[in-house]
Design a protein around this motif. Structure first.
Motif, PDB file in Angstrom:
ATOM      1  N   ALA A  80      -5.194   0.865 -17.751  1.00 32.16           N
ATOM      2  CA  ALA A  80      -5.978  -0.151 -17.046  1.00 32.16           C
ATOM      3  C   ALA A  80      -6.760   0.517 -15.926  1.00 32.16           C
ATOM      4  O   ALA A  80      -6.241   1.367 -15.200  1.00 32.16           O
ATOM      5  N   ASN A  81      -8.025   0.137 -15.786  1.00 34.33           N
ATOM      6  CA  ASN A  81      -8.898   0.709 -14.773  1.00 34.33           C
ATOM      7  C   ASN A  81      -8.728  -0.049 -13.456  1.00 34.33           C
ATOM      8  O   ASN A  81      -8.889  -1.268 -13.407  1.00 34.33           O
ATOM      9  N   VAL A  82      -8.417   0.690 -12.389  1.00 35.96           N
ATOM     10  CA  VAL A  82      -8.194   0.076 -11.079  1.00 35.96           C
ATOM     11  C   VAL A  82      -9.209   0.629 -10.088  1.00 35.96           C
ATOM     12  O   VAL A  82      -9.415   1.842 -10.007  1.00 35.96           O
ATOM     13  N   ARG A  83      -9.833  -0.275  -9.338  1.00 32.51           N
ATOM     14  CA  ARG A  83     -10.798   0.135  -8.312  1.00 32.51           C
ATOM     15  C   ARG A  83     -10.166  -0.013  -6.930  1.00 32.51           C
ATOM     16  O   ARG A  83      -9.591  -1.055  -6.612  1.00 32.51           O
ATOM     17  N   PHE A  84     -10.295   1.046  -6.137  1.00 34.83           N
ATOM     18  CA  PHE A  84      -9.723   1.064  -4.792  1.00 34.83           C
ATOM     19  C   PHE A  84     -10.831   1.135  -3.755  1.00 34.83           C
ATOM     20  O   PHE A  84     -11.821   1.853  -3.927  1.00 34.83           O
ATOM     21  N   LYS A  85     -10.657   0.385  -2.673  1.00 33.67           N
ATOM     22  CA  LYS A  85     -11.465   0.527  -1.465  1.00 33.67           C
ATOM     23  C   LYS A  85     -10.496   0.778  -0.319  1.00 33.67           C
ATOM     24  O   LYS A  85      -9.575  -0.025  -0.089  1.00 33.67           O
ATOM     25  N   ALA A  86     -10.695   1.884   0.371  1.00 33.62           N
ATOM     26  CA  ALA A  86      -9.735   2.285   1.393  1.00 33.62           C
ATOM     27  C   ALA A  86     -10.454   2.773   2.638  1.00 33.62           C
ATOM     28  O   ALA A  86     -11.648   3.108   2.598  1.00 33.62           O
ATOM     29  N   MET A  87      -9.716   2.796   3.742  1.00 35.24           N
ATOM     30  CA  MET A  87     -10.232   3.359   4.987  1.00 35.24           C
ATOM     31  C   MET A  87      -9.223   4.389   5.487  1.00 35.24           C
ATOM     32  O   MET A  87      -8.035   4.097   5.614  1.00 35.24           O
ATOM     33  N   LEU A  88      -9.737   5.580   5.767  1.00 31.72           N
ATOM     34  CA  LEU A  88      -8.913   6.694   6.217  1.00 31.72           C
ATOM     35  C   LEU A  88      -9.138   6.902   7.709  1.00 31.72           C
ATOM     36  O   LEU A  88     -10.281   6.971   8.166  1.00 31.72           O
ATOM     37  N   VAL A  89      -8.036   6.988   8.466  1.00 33.67           N
ATOM     38  CA  VAL A  89      -8.107   7.268   9.899  1.00 33.67           C
ATOM     39  C   VAL A  89      -7.373   8.584  10.147  1.00 33.67           C
ATOM     40  O   VAL A  89      -6.202   8.712   9.776  1.00 33.67           O
ATOM     41  N   TYR A  90      -8.052   9.542  10.751  1.00 31.33           N
ATOM     42  CA  TYR A  90      -7.468  10.852  10.990  1.00 31.33           C
ATOM     43  C   TYR A  90      -7.956  11.395  12.329  1.00 31.33           C
ATOM     44  O   TYR A  90      -8.884  10.845  12.944  1.00 31.33           O
ATOM     45  N   SER A  91      -7.349  12.482  12.771  1.00 31.23           N
ATOM     46  CA  SER A  91      -7.764  13.111  14.027  1.00 31.23           C
ATOM     47  C   SER A  91      -7.287  14.551  14.038  1.00 31.23           C
ATOM     48  O   SER A  91      -6.493  14.972  13.189  1.00 31.23           O
ATOM     49  N   VAL A  92      -7.775  15.303  15.029  1.00 32.46           N
ATOM     50  CA  VAL A  92      -7.307  16.663  15.238  1.00 32.46           C
ATOM     51  C   VAL A  92      -5.828  16.621  15.609  1.00 32.46           C
ATOM     52  O   VAL A  92      -5.378  15.733  16.335  1.00 32.46           O
ATOM     53  N   LEU A  93      -5.063  17.571  15.084  1.00 32.31           N
ATOM     54  CA  LEU A  93      -3.613  17.558  15.263  1.00 32.31           C
ATOM     55  C   LEU A  93      -3.235  17.544  16.739  1.00 32.31           C
ATOM     56  O   LEU A  93      -2.457  16.700  17.186  1.00 32.31           O
ATOM     57  N   ASN A  94      -3.762  18.444  17.528  1.00 38.35           N
ATOM     58  CA  ASN A  94      -3.552  18.501  18.977  1.00 38.35           C
ATOM     59  C   ASN A  94      -4.595  19.445  19.565  1.00 38.35           C
ATOM     60  O   ASN A  94      -5.486  19.918  18.851  1.00 38.35           O
ATOM     61  N   GLN A  95      -4.486  19.714  20.857  1.00 40.09           N
ATOM     62  CA  GLN A  95      -5.474  20.573  21.515  1.00 40.09           C
ATOM     63  C   GLN A  95      -4.996  22.015  21.671  1.00 40.09           C
ATOM     64  O   GLN A  95      -5.570  22.777  22.465  1.00 40.09           O
ATOM     65  N   SER A  96      -3.996  22.386  20.901  1.00 41.19           N
ATOM     66  CA  SER A  96      -3.548  23.771  20.967  1.00 41.19           C
ATOM     67  C   SER A  96      -4.612  24.689  20.350  1.00 41.19           C
ATOM     68  O   SER A  96      -5.423  24.272  19.528  1.00 41.19           O
ATOM     69  N   GLU A  97      -4.574  25.982  20.754  1.00 38.19           N
ATOM     70  CA  GLU A  97      -5.569  26.937  20.264  1.00 38.19           C
ATOM     71  C   GLU A  97      -5.470  27.102  18.753  1.00 38.19           C
ATOM     72  O   GLU A  97      -6.484  27.229  18.056  1.00 38.19           O
ATOM     73  N   GLU A  98      -4.249  27.092  18.236  1.00 43.11           N
ATOM     74  CA  GLU A  98      -4.085  27.263  16.795  1.00 43.11           C
ATOM     75  C   GLU A  98      -4.722  26.120  16.021  1.00 43.11           C
ATOM     76  O   GLU A  98      -5.445  26.343  15.036  1.00 43.11           O
TER      77      GLU A  98
END
Length: 313
Positions: A80-98
């Motif tokens: 069965a064919n399924v259509r998805f609509k999604a929203m992704l929320v992301y960010s930089v892990l932290n402010q460390s140099e690595e």
């Protein structure tokens, strides 16, 4: 005359050096500094300085939350064919140099990062949906999100990012599948309604039968008590009658009279009662002397039996 232009040039060069040395980093961003193409340090928000012509602002990186919308298709285990609509929320892990170095140097540009991120999430969802049937998908929204986070969170850390949230805003099937699913839901609802109606009817019938049974029991108990009371009444009536007859016979004996007079009186009273309350019914009585004698003997025997019973008691 030559001094003045030289002074202007000197101060102009100083101003240019100062201008090129000042770096203002906006709130919510950091700046990656390189020297001759090699990573050197990270500038934090506010007023910063760099060495002109040597240090270079390689990239300004936002450390704020970012979002992107996704729209893609997947195939279930039962094709069965399924259509998805999604929203992704992301960010930089932290402010460390690595973490900042990973964000700055893992991908050529932001477009490459977004392409890799979107394709990775789509692939994770497709692989999960491929193991499920169409009837299960709509109920597995939270499980899909949890699966994606588990699958790609560790990989995003190596890129310097982490996944904050993934919202599946819409999950839709082809129109034909949606119609068939609606029919299945409707038929299930009808079946549930029929089962509920049957259960309600069964309960009603059961309660009615229980009530009828209880009514029969109550009526039977009442009839039993009534019959018992009627029997007790008849027994008391007979007892009183026998006592009265015995007393009357004894009085006749004391006066030297024939006790059969009592029986004859009872006989005539019975005939009178039959005549008054017979309501037109015909009652045949043996009025001959022999019949009268037989009846009197029977009554005498009954009186004698009652008298013996009283003496025994």
């Amino acid at each position: 005359m030559t001094f003045v232009p030289g002074a202007f040039v000197f101060f102009g060069l100083i101003a240019l050096v100062v201008f090129l040395s000042v770096v203002i980093v906006q709130q919510g961003t950091v700046a990656v500094i390189t020297i001759f193409g090699k990573y050197q340090r990270v500038m934090t928000p506010g007023l910063n300085f760099k060495i002109p012509f040597i240090e270079y602002v390689y990239r300004r990186i936002s450390i704020q939350n970012q979002s992107v919308e996704l729209e893609f298709q997947a195939i279930t285990n039962d094709q069965a064919n399924v259509r998805f609509k999604a929203m992704l929320v992301y960010s930089v892990l932290n402010q460390s140099e690595e973490a900042i170095q990973n964000v700055a140097f893992k991908f050529v540009d932001q477009r490459s990062l977004m392409q890799a991120l979107i394709r990775t999430i789509e692939g994770s969802i497709r692989s999960y949906v491929a193991t499920k049937k169409q009837a299960e998908i709509l109920a597995l929204r939270s499980e899909i999100v949890s699966h994606v986070k588990t699958e790609i969170d560790e990989m995003l850390v190596t890129w310097g990012y982490h996944l904050i949230d993934l919202q599946l805003n819409d999950i839709a099937f082809d129109e034909a599948i949606m119609r068939s699913m609606a029919q299945v839901v409707a038929s299930n609802n009808l079946r549930a309604a029929a089962e509920n109606e049957g259960q309600a009817l069964l309960i009603t019938k059961t309660k009615s039968a229980e009530a009828e049974g209880n009514a029969i029991k109550i009526a039977a108990e009442a009839e039993r008590v009534a019959a018992q009371l009627r029997g007790q009444g008849i027994a008391l009536f007979r007892e009183e009658v026998s006592k009265g007859m015995a007393q009357a016979v004894q009085e006749l004996k004391d006066r030297n009279m024939d006790p059969s007079l009592v029986l004859f009186s009872m006989w005539t009273e019975a005939i009178r009662h039959f005549a008054e309350h017979g309501k037109g019914n015909v009652i045949f009585l043996d009025g001959s002397n022999d019949g009268l004698q037989t009846t009197l003997k029977q009554l005498q025997g009954l009186i004698q039996k009652n008298a013996n019973d009283e003496l025994t008691e």
